[in-house]
Design an enzyme around this catalytic site. Structure first.
Site, PDB file in Angstrom:
ATOM      1  CG  ASN A   9      -1.710   1.232   1.429  1.00  0.00           C
ATOM      2  OD1 ASN A   9      -1.780   2.063   0.524  1.00  0.00           O
ATOM      3  ND2 ASN A   9      -2.312   1.387   2.602  1.00  0.00           N
ATOM      4  CE  LYS A  11      -0.121   3.260   4.874  1.00  0.00           C
ATOM      5  NZ  LYS A  11      -0.077   3.357   6.332  1.00  0.00           N
ATOM      6  CG  HIS A  95      -5.746   1.885   5.439  1.00  0.00           C
ATOM      7  ND1 HIS A  95      -5.303   2.846   6.315  1.00  0.00           N
ATOM      8  CD2 HIS A  95      -4.719   1.022   5.252  1.00  0.00           C
ATOM      9  CE1 HIS A  95      -4.038   2.574   6.638  1.00  0.00           C
ATOM     10  NE2 HIS A  95      -3.663   1.470   6.008  1.00  0.00           N
ATOM     11  CD  GLU A  97      -2.914   5.597   6.839  1.00  0.00           C
ATOM     12  OE1 GLU A  97      -2.913   5.654   5.604  1.00  0.00           O
ATOM     13  OE2 GLU A  97      -1.976   5.077   7.498  1.00  0.00           O
ATOM     14  CD  GLU A 167      -3.159  -2.366   7.493  1.00  0.00           C
ATOM     15  OE1 GLU A 167      -2.063  -2.607   6.979  1.00  0.00           O
ATOM     16  OE2 GLU A 167      -3.808  -1.332   7.252  1.00  0.00           O
ATOM     17  N   GLY A 173       2.739   2.541  10.723  1.00  0.00           N
ATOM     18  CA  GLY A 173       3.667   3.650  10.521  1.00  0.00           C
ATOM     19  C   GLY A 173       4.398   4.083  11.784  1.00  0.00           C
ATOM     20  CB  SER A 212       5.614  -1.438  12.018  1.00  0.00           C
ATOM     21  OG  SER A 212       5.210  -0.092  12.211  1.00  0.00           O
TER      22      SER A 212
END
Ligand code: 13P
Length: 249
Positions: A9, A11, A95, A97, A167, A173, A212
């Site tokens: 991904n 992003k 996701h 985010e 996730e 991140g 991560s």
């Protein structure tokens, strides 16, 4: 035996020049890899470019998001049929985010999952708890709610037409990866939630871990019985690192 699947991904990263370098590097790196499905999800504007760059390789294309609507007066949205038309196999859905920064509710995420299926795409449903939710001990309740919203929308039998990515938000991140035991425990819980509704779906559905993942921790995570691969963010922006992660699968 479920096949391993690794999805990158990107992003909101990339440029015409950087994508060409990254994908050409990746194509050169993965020639020795067999028995793993590999996909990359560039930003929308670069889907056509990357489709060309991966033509004739084992790499598949995915989108990072899609509209919950099919087509029409929805300014700025991108529909599932357009993604299929551009050669996408996968579409990420929900996701963290998207959920936290753009207010996507469980209901919208379920509509997006259904829209992806309708267009023949494989939706990759992302679920996961925040750090606070983990500390409060509500991890299982959170992932159960996120998953059940989609099951209620499309029916349990359709879940195996998609992929589920666990996730944990606190691991995305941050450099703080869930331990293999922590990840396995939640993956097993996801499979049990499905098994209570349909055993064959629970056995068939691929469950990915994301948060991560790096070249040096991937193998241990992917060796867990209920972890069928990974959803890779930052580490998918380096051809050598992403290829190394694919190799560990
Ligand atoms: P990182 O691998 O950068 O932690 O991102 C994970 C992720 O959000 C993939 O979708």
């Amino acid at each position: 035996m479920r096949e391993k699947l690794i999805i990158g991904n990107w992003k909101m990263n990339g440029s015409d020049a950087a994508n060409a370098e990254l994908v050409q590097g990746l194509v050169a790196e993965i020639t020795d890899i067999e028995g793993v499905r590999i996909a990359i999800c560039p930003p929308f504007p670069y889907l056509a470019q990357v489709r060309g760059l991966i033509a004739g390789t084992m790499i598949r294309l995915g989108a990072q998001n899609l509209s919950d609507r099919a087509e029409g007066a929805f300014t700025g949205e991108v529909g599932a049929a357009m993604l299929a038309d551009l050669g996408c196999t996968f579409a990420l859905v929900g996701h963290s985010e998207r959920r936290s920064l753009y207010g996507e509710s469980d209901a919208v995420v379920a509509d997006k999952f259904a829209a992806a299926l309708q267009a023949g795409l494989t939706p990759v449903l992302c679920v996961g708890e925040t750090g606070d939710e983990r500390r409060e001990g509500t991890t299982h309740g959170v992932i159960a709610r996120q998953l059940q919203a989609v099951v209620d929308k499309v029916g349990v039998s359709k879940i195996a037409k998609g992929v589920i990515a666990y996730e944990p938000v606190w691991a995305i991140g941050t450099g703080e990866t869930a331990s293999p035991d922590q990840a396995q425990e939640v993956h097993q819980a996801l499979r049990q939630l499905l098994a209570a509704q349909d055993h064959s779906v629970a056995d068939a559905v691929q469950l990915l871990y994301g948060g991560s993942v790096r070249a040096d921790n991937a193998a241990e995570l992917f060796a867990q019985p209920d972890i069928d691969g990974g959803l890779i963010g930052g580490a998918s922006l380096s051809a050598a690192t992403f290829a190394s992660i694919c190799r560990s699968a």
